[in-house]
Design a protein around this motif. Structure first.
Motif: not given
Length: 293
Positions: A137-143
């Motif tokens: 998820v972090g790869e897409v949103t940074g979160h």
């Protein structure tokens, strides 16, 4: 924070990715608690089936006197589609797709691309690493901190337990919110850290695998083993009957993962591999450790 929440603390709009038995049960839980729910399935035919699955459960709740308001009112809060874009307004989205890291990773990335920056995400995984899924998820949103595990149990309407899985990067806010959501659904949260198998799957699979080895060795019949646990230890369902409910293929996948992570004590017995290879997957196929035909 979500843009709006119900008085119970639940997000006003909740998304569920996957409308199979588990996803429909999750959707039902939020729907009868007052939230608007968006279910997304793979295609229009699957979406139609998912809608009926959810509404059948809502009707069952109404028949038991467990529904505030009418079935029609609940149905009006239910949206079912085959487009991830419909998750755009959700304050929380829960994935309920098959227990496979590749499938779940792709699913969560797809959701992360369309939800708002303030949306929370959750995975219904029963054993896979929440940290690895959060990283995707972090790869897409940074979160990555906006994802946790919400492990529902099958069948969702009857189960009183939800396992809340806290990852290494789960935000402090989400650590507080997730158990509160569970309580708002009328269920009990068990909070665990991200470890292989968490608490429930690790213990449940260990018992089930030993029961399978006993059948394999001819120590006792499946029925007698299950009766020993239900009558002697007050388990509501025996480990082999429960394996049939969960699905032998699902149990095999979890056991293989746990064996990789925790060692040979979780190695799947040959009887489990043989039954899965033969298509004996439990209730859903008509035969597992018991015959349902």
């Amino acid at each position: 924070m979500t843009d709006s929440t119900l008085p119970s603390g639940l997000p006003a709009t909740v998304g569920v990715l996957g409308g199979g038995r588990m996803g429909a049960g999750i959707a039902h839980a939020f729907l009868i608690s007052g939230a608007a729910v968006t279910v997304v399935e793979a295609d229009p035919d699957a979406a139609t089936a998912a809608r009926q699955r959810v509404l059948d459960q809502v009707q069952a709740s109404a028949d038991r006197g467990k529904l505030d308001g009418t079935v029609d009112e609940a149905a009006a809060r239910l949206t079912v589609s085959s487009a991830n874009a419909d998750f755009a307004g959700c304050g929380l989205v829960i994935e309920a797709v098959p227990e496979d890291m590749g499938i779940k990773t792709a699913a969560l990335k797809g959701v992360a691309e369309v939800v708002g920056d303030t949306a929370w995400l959750a995975t219904n995984t029963s054993s896979l690493s929440v940290d690895d899924l959060a990283a995707a998820v972090g790869e897409v949103t940074g979160h990555p901190e906006r994802l946790c595990g919400l492990h529902f149990f099958n069948p969702v309407p009857a189960s009183k337990l939800i396992e809340v899985v806290i990852g290494a990067q789960t935000s402090d806010e989400l650590r507080e919110l997730a158990p509160a959501w569970v309580t708002a659904l009328g269920k009990t949260p068990v909070v665990v850290q991200n470890r292989p198998g968490f608490a429930s799957s690790r213990l449940g699979v260990a018992i089930a695998l030993e029961a399978m080895r006993m059948v394999e060795e001819g120590a006792a019949s499946a029925e007698d083993i299950d009766n020993a646990m239900t009558l002697g230890y007050k388990h509501p369902v025996g480990p082999l009957a429960l394996t049939d409910i969960v699905g032998l293929d699902v149990r095999l996948g979890i056991a293989e993962y746990l064996a990789e992570e925790l060692g040979e004590r979780f190695a799947p017995p040959q009887i489990l591999r043989d039954k899965v290879a033969a298509g004996d997957l439990g209730r859903k196929s008509g035969r597992g450790f018991y015959d349902y035909s």
